[in-house]
Design a protein around this motif. Structure first.
Motif, PDB file in Angstrom:
ATOM      1  N   TYR A 152       0.852  -1.188   0.000  1.00 46.61           N
ATOM      2  CA  TYR A 152       0.000   0.000   0.000  1.00 46.61           C
ATOM      3  C   TYR A 152       0.893   1.245   0.000  1.00 46.61           C
ATOM      4  O   TYR A 152       1.807   1.372   0.813  1.00 46.61           O
ATOM      5  CB  TYR A 152      -0.889   0.019   1.241  1.00 46.61           C
ATOM      6  CG  TYR A 152      -2.142  -0.813   1.138  1.00 46.61           C
ATOM      7  CD1 TYR A 152      -2.148  -2.035   0.484  1.00 46.61           C
ATOM      8  CD2 TYR A 152      -3.322  -0.377   1.716  1.00 46.61           C
ATOM      9  CE1 TYR A 152      -3.293  -2.797   0.401  1.00 46.61           C
ATOM     10  CE2 TYR A 152      -4.483  -1.132   1.646  1.00 46.61           C
ATOM     11  CZ  TYR A 152      -4.459  -2.351   0.980  1.00 46.61           C
ATOM     12  OH  TYR A 152      -5.600  -3.103   0.894  1.00 46.61           O
ATOM     13  N   ASP A 166      -9.184  -0.567   4.841  1.00 47.11           N
ATOM     14  CA  ASP A 166      -8.777  -1.910   4.412  1.00 47.11           C
ATOM     15  C   ASP A 166      -8.025  -2.630   5.531  1.00 47.11           C
ATOM     16  O   ASP A 166      -8.241  -3.824   5.786  1.00 47.11           O
ATOM     17  CB  ASP A 166      -7.855  -1.827   3.197  1.00 47.11           C
ATOM     18  CG  ASP A 166      -8.546  -1.420   1.919  1.00 47.11           C
ATOM     19  OD1 ASP A 166      -9.754  -1.103   1.959  1.00 47.11           O
ATOM     20  OD2 ASP A 166      -7.870  -1.405   0.876  1.00 47.11           O
ATOM     21  N   HIS A 167      -7.128  -1.906   6.174  1.00 51.09           N
ATOM     22  CA  HIS A 167      -6.338  -2.516   7.246  1.00 51.09           C
ATOM     23  C   HIS A 167      -7.218  -2.918   8.425  1.00 51.09           C
ATOM     24  O   HIS A 167      -6.982  -3.956   9.065  1.00 51.09           O
ATOM     25  CB  HIS A 167      -5.239  -1.557   7.699  1.00 51.09           C
ATOM     26  CG  HIS A 167      -4.179  -1.319   6.666  1.00 51.09           C
ATOM     27  ND1 HIS A 167      -3.696  -2.312   5.849  1.00 51.09           N
ATOM     28  CD2 HIS A 167      -3.493  -0.191   6.319  1.00 51.09           C
ATOM     29  CE1 HIS A 167      -2.769  -1.817   5.049  1.00 51.09           C
ATOM     30  NE2 HIS A 167      -2.628  -0.535   5.309  1.00 51.09           N
ATOM     31  N   ARG A 170      -8.990  -6.151   7.441  1.00 53.69           N
ATOM     32  CA  ARG A 170      -8.052  -7.272   7.539  1.00 53.69           C
ATOM     33  C   ARG A 170      -7.808  -7.661   8.996  1.00 53.69           C
ATOM     34  O   ARG A 170      -7.802  -8.848   9.356  1.00 53.69           O
ATOM     35  CB  ARG A 170      -6.726  -6.895   6.867  1.00 53.69           C
ATOM     36  CG  ARG A 170      -5.640  -7.946   7.013  1.00 53.69           C
ATOM     37  CD  ARG A 170      -4.317  -7.453   6.414  1.00 53.69           C
ATOM     38  NE  ARG A 170      -3.227  -8.363   6.755  1.00 53.69           N
ATOM     39  CZ  ARG A 170      -2.903  -9.433   6.044  1.00 53.69           C
ATOM     40  NH1 ARG A 170      -3.593  -9.744   4.960  1.00 53.69           N
ATOM     41  NH2 ARG A 170      -1.889 -10.202   6.416  1.00 53.69           N
TER      42      ARG A 170
END
Length: 353
Positions: A152, A166-167, A170
């Motif tokens: 990223y 997104d992190h 996840r």
């Protein structure tokens, strides 16, 4: 039932319409109706009992808890986001609020909901997070397209906020076991797109005989994906995607911004000629925006290889469908061009708006 966040926005509303065209499974649609959320996009569902709309914010935990307890969705598709790079440069705080804090709140509500489901329902539950290729940064002219495992390197407040979300997704999978899926799409275009983005802005301005503002030299490259293809890919990922995986969704259509603008001009000249002459005369180069990424490109081989999806539209077929839709819906264009929209365009492009 499935829960869709941001289902009155451009991609979200297209997804809701696409879903109900292919399935009788109801949609619970949560949208804050910010400037880009528009219930007129969903007017055809006004009397459809399969569509349940809730006006609210994904940061409202109490509302999320009530909705999840009442409707017990089997999946959450998370579209809700602030998504325009230019706006993120001027007002990054709202992007952090919606994209980061909002995603965190939704994940926590989803985790509590999922944890309390019976074993069979818990096994089937999915949280699909809709993200962007911009989290990967900018490519050079000869660089290979973005792949799912790339590092990223976000370069704008918008892409940084999406990378953060997104992190979080996840982490909630790896720490808590929440069954998540993540998708990264390239630039979408098609019906119902708010006319601050390149293609609808060019259409609206060209029809009005206004300047067509193009940043810098116009040679920034993007991969273009027709929105209905994106919707089909998301249905495929939800149905068959591997838990915890991410999938790139692209159109295999790398084009410069200037190519896009010239194509729009040529097609409008063909479909609705202008007595004043070819619309390419309206192209006006303006100062480049800060931190403007030079090139994005998506390698979408993983989703084709594993799930059998490929886009049905070429850029040539998709852009014609898009132009036909905007030409057939002048009332929608007029409705979204509020005073706030005009003020924004004037601020962003100045005398070239």
């Amino acid at each position: 039932m499935i829960l869709v966040t941001g289902g009155a926005g451009f991609i979200g509303s297209n997804f809701v319409l696409d879903w109900l065209a292919h399935s009788d499974e109801p949609v619970l649609n949560l949208d804050a109706l910010s400037y880009a959320g528009n219930l007129a996009n969903l007017r055809s569902l006004q009397a459809d009992a399969r569509h349940v709309f809730v006006h609210g914010d994904i940061r409202d935990r109490a509302l999320l808890d009530r909705m999840l307890a009442q409707h017990r969705p089997r999946a959450i598709l998370h579209f809700a986001a602030e998504s325009h790079v230019d706006r993120s440069i001027h007002s990054p705080d709202s992007f952090l609020g919606t994209n980061v804090q909002g995603t965190f709140t939704l994940l926590e509500a989803a985790r509590d909901h999922w944890s309390g489901l019976p074993a069979a329902e818990r096994e089937c539950f999915r949280f699909l997070h809709v993200s962007t290729d911009e989290v990967f940064g900018s490519l050079g002219p000869a660089d290979p397209p973005f792949r799912e495992g790339d590092a990223y390197e976000p370069n704008s407040p918008y892409s940084a906020s999406k990378a953060a979300s997104d992190h979080l997704v996840r982490a909630w999978h790896h720490t808590y076991g929440l069954p998540v899926l993540t998708t990264h799409c390239s630039n979408n275009y098609g019906p119902f797109q708010f006319p601050e983005k390149l293609i609808p802005l060019m259409i609206v301005n060209a029809l009005a005989g206004k300047p067509l503002p193009v940043y810098g030299d116009g040679l920034n490259v993007r991969d273009w994906l027709y929105v209905s293809d994106h919707c089909a890919a998301l249905r495929t990922v939800l149905a068959r995607g591997r838990m915890g995986e991410s999938y790139n969704i692209g159109g295999w259509n790398e084009k410069t911004n200037l190519e896009i603008v010239r194509t729009v001009c040529a097609l409008l000249d063909e479909m609705r000629p202008d007595a004043a002459g070819p619309r390419e005369r309206l192209v006006t180069f303006v100062a480049d925006r800060r931190g403007h990424d030079r090139r994005y490109a998506i390698d979408a081989r993983k989703i084709e290889r594993e799930l059998g999806w490929r886009p049905a539209e070429t850029f040539e077929t998709g852009i014609r469908k898009t132009l036909r839709w905007y030409l057939a819906h002048p009332h929608w264009i007029t409705q979204v061009q509020s005073g706030a929209y005009r003020d924004w365009v004037s601020t962003q492009y100045g005398a070239n708006a």
